[in-house]
Write a protein that holds these residues in place. Sequence first.
Motif, PDB file in Angstrom:
ATOM      1  N   ARG B  51     -17.433   9.754  26.694  1.00  0.00           N
ATOM      2  CA  ARG B  51     -17.420  10.343  28.024  1.00  0.00           C
ATOM      3  C   ARG B  51     -16.269  11.338  28.151  1.00  0.00           C
ATOM      4  NH1 ARG B  51     -20.395   8.567  32.164  1.00  0.00           N
ATOM      5  NH2 ARG B  51     -21.063   6.706  31.064  1.00  0.00           N
ATOM      6  N   GLU B  52     -15.106  10.924  27.657  1.00  0.00           N
ATOM      7  CA  GLU B  52     -13.924  11.777  27.735  1.00  0.00           C
ATOM      8  C   GLU B  52     -14.135  13.035  26.885  1.00  0.00           C
ATOM      9  OE1 GLU B  52     -11.392  11.032  29.763  1.00  0.00           O
ATOM     10  OE2 GLU B  52     -10.582  12.998  29.256  1.00  0.00           O
ATOM     11  N   LYS B  53     -14.704  12.827  25.667  1.00  0.00           N
ATOM     12  CA  LYS B  53     -14.897  13.929  24.734  1.00  0.00           C
ATOM     13  C   LYS B  53     -15.835  15.001  25.316  1.00  0.00           C
ATOM     14  CE  LYS B  53     -16.935  14.707  20.329  1.00  0.00           C
ATOM     15  NZ  LYS B  53     -17.997  14.066  19.565  1.00  0.00           N
ATOM     16  N   LEU B  54     -16.866  14.544  26.001  1.00  0.00           N
ATOM     17  CA  LEU B  54     -17.823  15.494  26.582  1.00  0.00           C
ATOM     18  C   LEU B  54     -17.319  16.069  27.899  1.00  0.00           C
ATOM     19  CD1 LEU B  54     -21.218  13.670  25.927  1.00  0.00           C
ATOM     20  CD2 LEU B  54     -20.357  15.726  24.806  1.00  0.00           C
ATOM     21  N   GLY B  55     -16.174  15.565  28.369  1.00  0.00           N
ATOM     22  CA  GLY B  55     -15.608  16.108  29.607  1.00  0.00           C
ATOM     23  C   GLY B  55     -16.341  15.639  30.835  1.00  0.00           C
ATOM     24  N   LEU B  56     -17.013  14.492  30.718  1.00  0.00           N
ATOM     25  CA  LEU B  56     -17.815  14.036  31.852  1.00  0.00           C
ATOM     26  C   LEU B  56     -16.960  13.379  32.930  1.00  0.00           C
ATOM     27  CD1 LEU B  56     -20.940  12.618  30.014  1.00  0.00           C
ATOM     28  CD2 LEU B  56     -20.655  14.829  31.138  1.00  0.00           C
ATOM     29  N   ASN B  57     -15.673  13.161  32.628  1.00  0.00           N
ATOM     30  CA  ASN B  57     -14.810  12.533  33.628  1.00  0.00           C
ATOM     31  C   ASN B  57     -14.125  13.553  34.530  1.00  0.00           C
ATOM     32  OD1 ASN B  57     -15.403   9.980  32.747  1.00  0.00           O
ATOM     33  ND2 ASN B  57     -13.739   9.985  31.219  1.00  0.00           N
ATOM     34  N   ASP B  58     -14.223  14.833  34.167  1.00  0.00           N
ATOM     35  CA  ASP B  58     -13.568  15.866  34.972  1.00  0.00           C
ATOM     36  C   ASP B  58     -14.280  16.006  36.315  1.00  0.00           C
ATOM     37  OD1 ASP B  58     -11.905  16.303  32.858  1.00  0.00           O
ATOM     38  OD2 ASP B  58     -13.136  17.922  32.011  1.00  0.00           O
ATOM     39  N   PRO B  59     -13.572  16.577  37.312  1.00  0.00           N
ATOM     40  CA  PRO B  59     -14.229  16.826  38.602  1.00  0.00           C
ATOM     41  C   PRO B  59     -15.444  17.756  38.413  1.00  0.00           C
ATOM     42  CG  PRO B  59     -11.867  17.243  38.734  1.00  0.00           C
ATOM     43  CD  PRO B  59     -12.169  16.988  37.304  1.00  0.00           C
ATOM     44  N   VAL B  60     -16.386  17.631  39.314  1.00  0.00           N
ATOM     45  CA  VAL B  60     -17.645  18.394  39.189  1.00  0.00           C
ATOM     46  C   VAL B  60     -17.385  19.894  39.080  1.00  0.00           C
ATOM     47  CG1 VAL B  60     -19.814  18.951  40.310  1.00  0.00           C
ATOM     48  CG2 VAL B  60     -18.895  16.650  40.469  1.00  0.00           C
ATOM     49  N   LEU B  61     -16.489  20.382  39.929  1.00  0.00           N
ATOM     50  CA  LEU B  61     -16.249  21.828  39.936  1.00  0.00           C
ATOM     51  C   LEU B  61     -15.680  22.316  38.614  1.00  0.00           C
ATOM     52  CD1 LEU B  61     -15.011  22.759  43.505  1.00  0.00           C
ATOM     53  CD2 LEU B  61     -17.061  23.549  42.301  1.00  0.00           C
ATOM     54  N   VAL B  62     -14.814  21.515  38.017  1.00  0.00           N
ATOM     55  CA  VAL B  62     -14.253  21.895  36.713  1.00  0.00           C
ATOM     56  C   VAL B  62     -15.359  21.938  35.670  1.00  0.00           C
ATOM     57  CG1 VAL B  62     -12.690  21.183  34.856  1.00  0.00           C
ATOM     58  CG2 VAL B  62     -11.986  20.943  37.258  1.00  0.00           C
ATOM     59  N   GLN B  63     -16.231  20.914  35.692  1.00  0.00           N
ATOM     60  CA  GLN B  63     -17.356  20.893  34.754  1.00  0.00           C
ATOM     61  C   GLN B  63     -18.257  22.107  34.957  1.00  0.00           C
ATOM     62  OE1 GLN B  63     -19.607  17.332  34.080  1.00  0.00           O
ATOM     63  NE2 GLN B  63     -18.003  16.064  34.987  1.00  0.00           N
ATOM     64  N   TYR B  64     -18.482  22.429  36.230  1.00  0.00           N
ATOM     65  CA  TYR B  64     -19.332  23.565  36.546  1.00  0.00           C
ATOM     66  C   TYR B  64     -18.729  24.861  36.012  1.00  0.00           C
ATOM     67  CZ  TYR B  64     -21.884  26.976  39.382  1.00  0.00           C
ATOM     68  OH  TYR B  64     -22.650  28.042  39.810  1.00  0.00           O
ATOM     69  N   GLY B  65     -17.443  25.051  36.291  1.00  0.00           N
ATOM     70  CA  GLY B  65     -16.756  26.251  35.819  1.00  0.00           C
ATOM     71  C   GLY B  65     -16.837  26.355  34.307  1.00  0.00           C
ATOM     72  N   ARG B  66     -16.622  25.208  33.633  1.00  0.00           N
ATOM     73  CA  ARG B  66     -16.661  25.225  32.176  1.00  0.00           C
ATOM     74  C   ARG B  66     -18.064  25.592  31.685  1.00  0.00           C
ATOM     75  NH1 ARG B  66     -14.035  20.274  30.846  1.00  0.00           N
ATOM     76  NH2 ARG B  66     -16.042  19.254  31.077  1.00  0.00           N
ATOM     77  N   PHE B  67     -19.076  25.007  32.350  1.00  0.00           N
ATOM     78  CA  PHE B  67     -20.461  25.283  31.941  1.00  0.00           C
ATOM     79  C   PHE B  67     -20.788  26.774  32.068  1.00  0.00           C
ATOM     80  CE2 PHE B  67     -24.911  25.897  33.190  1.00  0.00           C
ATOM     81  CZ  PHE B  67     -25.546  25.375  32.080  1.00  0.00           C
TER      82      PHE B  67
END
Lengths: 321, 328
Positions: B51-67
């Motif tokens: 989970r940590e490796k895939l970045g799934l624990n980050d806040p949604v907005l951070v994940q979105y920005g990264r995507f």
Amino acid sequence: MPLLELDNIVVEFPTRRGPLEAVKGLSLDLDEGEILGLVGESGAGKSITGAAITGLIEPPGLIRSGEVRLRGARVDNLPADKMRRIRGKEIGAIFQDPLTSLNPVYTVGEQLIDTMRVHLDLDQKTARQRAIDWLAEVGIPAPEARLDQYPHQFSGGMRQRVVIALALCAEPKLIIADEPTTALDVSVQAQILALLKRLCRENGTAVVLVTHDMGVIAETADRVAVMYAGRLVEIGDVKQVIEEPLHPYTRGLMASIPQIGIRDRRLTQIEGAMPGLRNAAPGCAFAPRCPRAMEHCHSIRPAPQDAGTGQVACHFYGETS
Amino acid sequence: MFAFLIRRIIQAALVMLVVASIAFLMFRFLGDPISNLLPEDATVQDRAEMREKLGLNDPVLVQYGRFIADAAQGDFGQSYRNNRPVSDLLAERFPATAELVLVAAGLALALGVPLGIYTALNPRGWLSQGLQVISLLGISVPTFVTGILLILVFSVTLGLLPSFGRGTVVDLGWWTTGFLTPSGLKALILPAIMLALFQMTLIMRLVRAEMLEVLRADYIKFAKARGIPNRMLHFKYALKNTLIPVMTIFGLQLGGLIAFAIITETVFQWPGMGFLFIQAVNFTDVPVMAAYLVLVSFIFVVINTLVDLLYNVADPRLRAERTPAHGV
């Protein structure tokens, strides 16, 4: 020999309820260089008569009987390709709406050059020069630059000038102008008519000017033919028809035109409406609206008789004069 | 023209942003990828690490920005299913779909336009009436049915053409092509026909309707009155006016071809992007699905922008450098 002869033509449109006669036996002659006004109200058959001359009656309409002759030779029964060669080269046409008469995706130059090269033996360069000359001739400023422009870059009046150039560029001897100024501003109408008249006079081109506007006729035509319900009711020199109309219908038409300077004169209108094309009444088609109609007007159709400078189809002519 | 181009590119970028957002939402709503990625006996610790490796624990907005940032560079992460970069998978599959769509589009145009012209010029001929009826079938019968029928007739009964796969392909390093081998070409025939059939009938009917309309126009009547020969009247004066609106629809349909390719690729086991997408759906392989969605939208947007530009070239009335009408 007259340039154009219409000999008792009948134009018919087959419909489910039987054939519909739009023109019911019309004869008239036109000399070289003459401008003939063809007037009548909507549905009188004047545009159809124009189409019959150019051979462009919309199918399934057809010339049921009679002959159209150009310099004595029949043209109404020619095969399609022979008639195509006559169109544009011998008989030109101008339509009502200049806004839709030009192909929007080709330059006016291309359309002019195509038309000339179809009929005249010209190379591209000569044709182009002639196209420029034609634009100048019809009064378009900076013709060289305008040649490579598209129709949408021209105003309505300018487009009708281009249409006139297109109709005349293969130098036909006869032009059928179907309401050429109806779609234009009044101020532009007079200019276009004067232009058409001047060019035709210069080139000796005869014109059949189809219109419902008596003012246009008075200004432009040499002779006038008045149509009513598919038949000719009166034909004669323009001065005579306008000043001393012989047929009661023509008289009604003239009385319904406002005249400047004459006060205290009520404009009159012709009561009623023109009978439909299916009307098979045996008498004069105008009788139901005619203020002078007698018993025999409703039962016997008046034949055209020589009168003044032309002809009139009315039982009262001769009796009154 | 330049301003027009800039405006179109900004519009295209906005569309892509919206699509990318939708793609991102799939990650949020299509279940937990961890259970698909790890073996069933994985420990809680393993799961937390993954989970940590895939970045799934980050806040949604951070994940979105990264995507969005990664997607803009063509990086859609790892496929959950075969643990390879999604971009590699798509790059492998892209040539198959591109060749299929290209051939189908060419086929649809090459047959649809002439048939449309023919039926418009001879509206009462028995051949035209026949074509009209057949085209109605082409439009209403679902493509997978025609595909299966094609297989039944040409592969099973006649044994002439292969029923699945691309045949032998040649690897050019950056592109694998089936155009260079006889078996590759043979394999292309049936899928291309199946994919082209609907578009072809659509184009045919569209060209017919447009052309009939144009032939009634005043400028055609006037050209006729000037004695312009029929050939020039039909193929020069009328055709260009007919094809301008057809061009727009075809641009839209080209995007549709790529979308329809999913069905064709499934029926013929064609190793293209659509087939990859269907497999990804079965395994909830969200990165692949997201990447496919973004890529197909991108192609759509590019095609439409190009069509709009072409439209400007073809139709003088739309050209940006407008000279106002002047004179009387």
